[in-house]
Scaffold this active site. Sequence first.
Site, PDB file in Angstrom:
ATOM      1  N   LYS A 208       5.569  -7.214  20.108  1.00 55.31           N
ATOM      2  CA  LYS A 208       4.369  -7.693  20.791  1.00 55.31           C
ATOM      3  C   LYS A 208       3.124  -7.311  19.985  1.00 55.31           C
ATOM      4  CE  LYS A 208       1.852  -7.187  25.124  1.00 55.31           C
ATOM      5  NZ  LYS A 208       1.833  -6.698  26.496  1.00 55.31           N
ATOM      6  N   GLU A 214       8.532   1.924  14.044  1.00 59.19           N
ATOM      7  CA  GLU A 214       9.948   1.734  13.706  1.00 59.19           C
ATOM      8  C   GLU A 214      10.211   0.287  13.276  1.00 59.19           C
ATOM      9  OE1 GLU A 214       8.689   3.055  16.430  1.00 59.19           O
ATOM     10  OE2 GLU A 214       9.859   4.779  17.155  1.00 59.19           O
ATOM     11  N   GLY A 268       6.215  -5.559  27.439  1.00 63.47           N
ATOM     12  CA  GLY A 268       7.377  -5.563  26.542  1.00 63.47           C
ATOM     13  C   GLY A 268       8.699  -5.609  27.295  1.00 63.47           C
ATOM     14  N   ARG A 269       8.830  -4.780  28.333  1.00 60.17           N
ATOM     15  CA  ARG A 269      10.111  -4.695  29.054  1.00 60.17           C
ATOM     16  C   ARG A 269      10.344  -5.889  29.967  1.00 60.17           C
ATOM     17  NH1 ARG A 269       6.448  -0.788  30.020  1.00 60.17           N
ATOM     18  NH2 ARG A 269       5.588  -0.510  32.101  1.00 60.17           N
ATOM     19  N   GLU A 354      10.417   3.163  32.307  1.00 58.02           N
ATOM     20  CA  GLU A 354       9.116   2.999  31.657  1.00 58.02           C
ATOM     21  C   GLU A 354       8.100   2.427  32.649  1.00 58.02           C
ATOM     22  OE1 GLU A 354       8.169   0.310  28.128  1.00 58.02           O
ATOM     23  OE2 GLU A 354       8.440   2.193  27.070  1.00 58.02           O
ATOM     24  N   HIS A 385      36.315   7.786  33.713  1.00 62.48           N
ATOM     25  CA  HIS A 385      37.058   8.811  32.980  1.00 62.48           C
ATOM     26  C   HIS A 385      36.124   9.724  32.202  1.00 62.48           C
ATOM     27  CE1 HIS A 385      40.844   6.841  34.042  1.00 62.48           C
ATOM     28  NE2 HIS A 385      40.140   5.714  33.928  1.00 62.48           N
ATOM     29  N   LYS A 503       4.057   9.365  19.992  1.00 62.19           N
ATOM     30  CA  LYS A 503       3.790   8.506  18.824  1.00 62.19           C
ATOM     31  C   LYS A 503       2.671   9.105  17.982  1.00 62.19           C
ATOM     32  CE  LYS A 503       4.692   4.029  21.014  1.00 62.19           C
ATOM     33  NZ  LYS A 503       4.074   2.780  21.433  1.00 62.19           N
TER      34      LYS A 503
HETATM   35  O1  F6P Z   1       6.476   2.520  22.996  1.00 63.47           O
HETATM   36  C1  F6P Z   1       6.853   1.781  24.066  1.00 63.47           C
HETATM   37  C2  F6P Z   1       6.671   0.316  23.799  1.00 63.47           C
HETATM   38  O2  F6P Z   1       5.333   0.013  23.783  1.00 63.47           O
HETATM   39  C3  F6P Z   1       7.417  -0.522  24.820  1.00 63.47           C
HETATM   40  O3  F6P Z   1       6.722  -0.689  25.982  1.00 63.47           O
HETATM   41  C4  F6P Z   1       7.670  -1.767  24.044  1.00 63.47           C
HETATM   42  O4  F6P Z   1       8.667  -2.554  24.625  1.00 63.47           O
HETATM   43  C5  F6P Z   1       8.068  -1.200  22.705  1.00 63.47           C
HETATM   44  O5  F6P Z   1       7.224  -0.070  22.560  1.00 63.47           O
HETATM   45  C6  F6P Z   1       7.935  -2.128  21.540  1.00 63.47           C
HETATM   46  O6  F6P Z   1       6.635  -2.601  21.390  1.00 63.47           O
HETATM   47  P1  F6P Z   1       6.305  -3.844  20.465  1.00 63.47           P
HETATM   48  O7  F6P Z   1       6.998  -5.025  21.013  1.00 63.47           O
HETATM   49  O8  F6P Z   1       4.813  -3.964  20.486  1.00 63.47           O
HETATM   50  O9  F6P Z   1       6.807  -3.517  19.071  1.00 63.47           O
END
Ligand code: F6P
Length: 549
Positions: A208, A214, A268-269, A354, A385, A503
């Site tokens: 987004k 990452e 995002g979620r 979240e 199990h 972060k």
């Molecule tokens: O750090 C949490 C978050 O902001 C989530 O809410 C989101 O889904 C994820 O990181 C990834 O964010 P992006 O789609 O901006 O890379």
Amino acid sequence: MTEHPLTLLPAWQALEAHAASTRAVHLRDLFAADPDRFGRLSFSQGPLFADYSKNRVTTETIGLLLELARSRNLEAARAAMFAGEHINITENRAVLHVALRNRADGSMTADGIDVMPDIRATRERLKTFTDDVRGGTWTGATGKPIRHIVNIGIGGSHLGPMFVADALKDRQKNGVSLAFVSNPDRAQIDEALAGIDPAATLFIVASKTFTTAETMFNAGIARAWIVDALGEAAVAKHFAAVSTNLKAAAAFGIPASSVFPMWDWVGGRYSVWSAIGLAVIIACGFEDFDQFLAGAEAMDRHFETASHDQNLPVILALIGIWNADFLDCPAVAVLPYDHRLKLLPFHLQQLDMESNGKSVMSDGTAAVGKTGPIVFGGGGSDSQHSFFQLLHQSPRVIPCEFIAALRGADGVGPSRDLLLANMFAQSEALMKGRTAADLAATPPELAPHRSFSGNRPSTTLLIDEVSPYTLGMLLALYEHRVFVQGVVWGINSFDQWGVELGKELAKSLEPAFAAASDGAALKTRDSSTSGLVAAYRIVRNGGKKDGAT
Ligand code: F6P
């Protein structure tokens, strides 16, 4: 509990009194007293069936919970979400993921703008793009058709599409391989790229913000891999992106025709319904994606229009609140008894934790409800199990959510029989337990070990089959459940400030790893953090101790 307008509500107080007066009532007795309990406390909505009769509730409990929802103005809150009001107050944004699955004519607005034309245009673009990729007319830089898709994203840009793609694997018959990369541990991307042909690979950078560390790290590795194999000019033909940050995607080298927009009113979620579903569409085809949206749309209409007492997300949300706030249950176990749904607990973990893992109410005061539960889980019957022992006999009571499809990929037969027998038996065992009378033949010294208190709540969700439509319904059900709980608890379910501090700290720590670092980044750090950095520096910088830490 602290006094607060929420806990001072007559409905809240009535629930507290009700919980105290019914604490000793056992589910066994509730079932024995009412042969129609299952009929009254279960619910059918299209291809989805919910049995909540094995929760420690009576019709009186449900009535009081509905009254709580009414006094928290749930109806108005729901209307505000669908109307695109800025219910995400800390980020001053609308929350309009429901528009992404609105397939009807007409408008839906955020900030006074009808968002539907943009959504429809993006769907058209997605259809054309994915049809071309699937059909082999959209090729890589050397003219080879795309055979491998690698989705690079994290959190909501990863878990939702990965779950859906995995659940629908048996519908992916076009021979295109699909990999999801989220972790900055190189091992993951190296594994995804091992043995695949760069000339036939398309990366989707799903982010987004297009700034997530990452994702950008992995996108950089992927970019270098393509450039190394095919040259700089090939980037344009081997990357697509989904983002609100169109400028950053362009700067990465992705042409506008391969960049699909998102909007800031999609969390995002909650974004799997947007172009974040691109990998799913390439794998399964646009028709399936449209059915996925249709399932969610059906759940949206149900949630939006059904009265609270006939409203599945509302009922399930209120039972969750009952379990958390009045029965003191700290967690929820999500237990899909279907291999295709094995990744569901991970998606729900982000969605729920979240969203509702908050300790501040929207008015800035400390939360008085328990707020979001710890969500964990795993596939059945495997988890029977491993961690089920605790579910059955721990002093902590953890409500369980069993989920299964009545038909497997192979239809019905011995495999479904074994799975469903186990699933139904687990909810029965959790409910009934095993009493001293049941253990009459057991040596007395073993009886305490072999007895089960039972009275452990569970809900069972059944879908007729795993299909794009039922998955859409199921995920939208969970989204709305989270929403309802957030409204009752009075929290903002749509921000996630809690993930920011880590972060920021990581960003400021990284420079301290370098051999040349003067240790400035560690000056204000505690001895544990500095000590851990020192341990890594020794390995990272060739085994030499230095003065920076
Ligand atoms: O750090 C949490 C978050 O902001 C989530 O809410 C989101 O889904 C994820 O990181 C990834 O964010 P992006 O789609 O901006 O890379």
